[in-house]
Write an enzyme that holds these catalytic residues in place. Structure first.
Site, short mmCIF file in Angstrom:
data_model
loop_
_atom_site.label_atom_id
_atom_site.label_comp_id
_atom_site.label_asym_id
_atom_site.label_seq_id
_atom_site.Cartn_x
_atom_site.Cartn_y
_atom_site.Cartn_z
N SER A 125 0.80 -1.28 -0.11
CA SER A 125 0.18 -0.07 -0.05
C SER A 125 0.80 1.10 0.09
O SER A 125 1.88 1.39 0.70
CB SER A 125 -0.93 -0.01 1.14
OG SER A 125 -1.84 1.13 1.24
N GLU A 126 0.57 2.11 -0.84
CA GLU A 126 1.45 3.39 -0.99
C GLU A 126 1.72 4.05 0.27
O GLU A 126 2.72 4.99 0.36
CB GLU A 126 1.10 4.33 -2.23
CG GLU A 126 -0.19 4.93 -1.94
CD GLU A 126 -0.66 5.56 -3.14
OE1 GLU A 126 -0.96 6.92 -3.12
OE2 GLU A 126 -1.13 4.78 -4.48
N ASN A 127 0.86 4.00 1.24
CA ASN A 127 1.04 4.77 2.55
C ASN A 127 2.02 4.11 3.32
O ASN A 127 2.34 4.36 4.61
CB ASN A 127 -0.35 4.88 3.26
CG ASN A 127 -1.14 3.82 3.50
OD1 ASN A 127 -1.05 2.76 2.75
ND2 ASN A 127 -1.53 3.81 4.61
N GLY A 128 2.49 2.82 3.03
CA GLY A 128 3.67 2.36 3.61
C GLY A 128 3.48 1.05 4.36
O GLY A 128 3.67 0.66 5.58
N SER A 181 8.15 4.30 0.92
CA SER A 181 7.05 3.65 0.05
C SER A 181 7.20 4.14 -1.28
O SER A 181 7.52 3.46 -2.34
CB SER A 181 5.61 3.80 0.59
OG SER A 181 4.89 3.32 -0.37
#
Length: 123
Positions: free
Chosen positions: A21-24, A63
């Site tokens: 997930s791009e938020n980490g 990320s």
């Protein structure tokens, strides 16, 4: 955000896929069952998610370093509009809670294997 967030629910047993997930979050699992949600474990769309054994949690800047550094094999991305040539239009919908452009352009420009998902409504 959108349709691609459902992908984690459809990975067959025995198939090994590591979702980010791009938020980490690296090693994202399916949506949690009711009552097993953790309010601080969310995807980029602010929906609660689960994590799998061996998962890693890190900052969104790390990320995006992975994304921009081309360390991602496949991107599954939601699209608001697609042309017949595959051109992508992605922006925020006024009045929605997710603010800002997000990482869509980073995702499509930094990965050679991009899958766009769109919901089509015919009037």
């Amino acid at each position: 955000i959108g349709v691609p967030t459902l992908a984690s629910n459809f990975i067959p047993a025995g198939v090994s896929v590591v979702l980010q997930s791009e938020n980490g979050l690296l090693g994202m699992g399916p949506y949690p069952r009711r009552g097993q949600e953790h309010p601080d474990l969310v995807n980029a769309g602010k929906e609660t998610v689960s994590y799998l054994p061996g998962s890693s949690i890190f900052s969104s800047s790390e990320s995006f370093a992975m994304i921009r550094g081309k360390h991602i094999d496949l991107t599954v991305l939601g699209a608001l509009e697609l042309s017949s040539h595959g051109d992508l239009a992605s922006w925020i919908i006024p009045g929605k809670t997710v603010k800002g452009m997000g990482g869509a352009m980073d995702l499509v420009s930094s990965c050679d294997n991009v899958r766009l998902r769109d919901v089509v409504c015919l009037w």
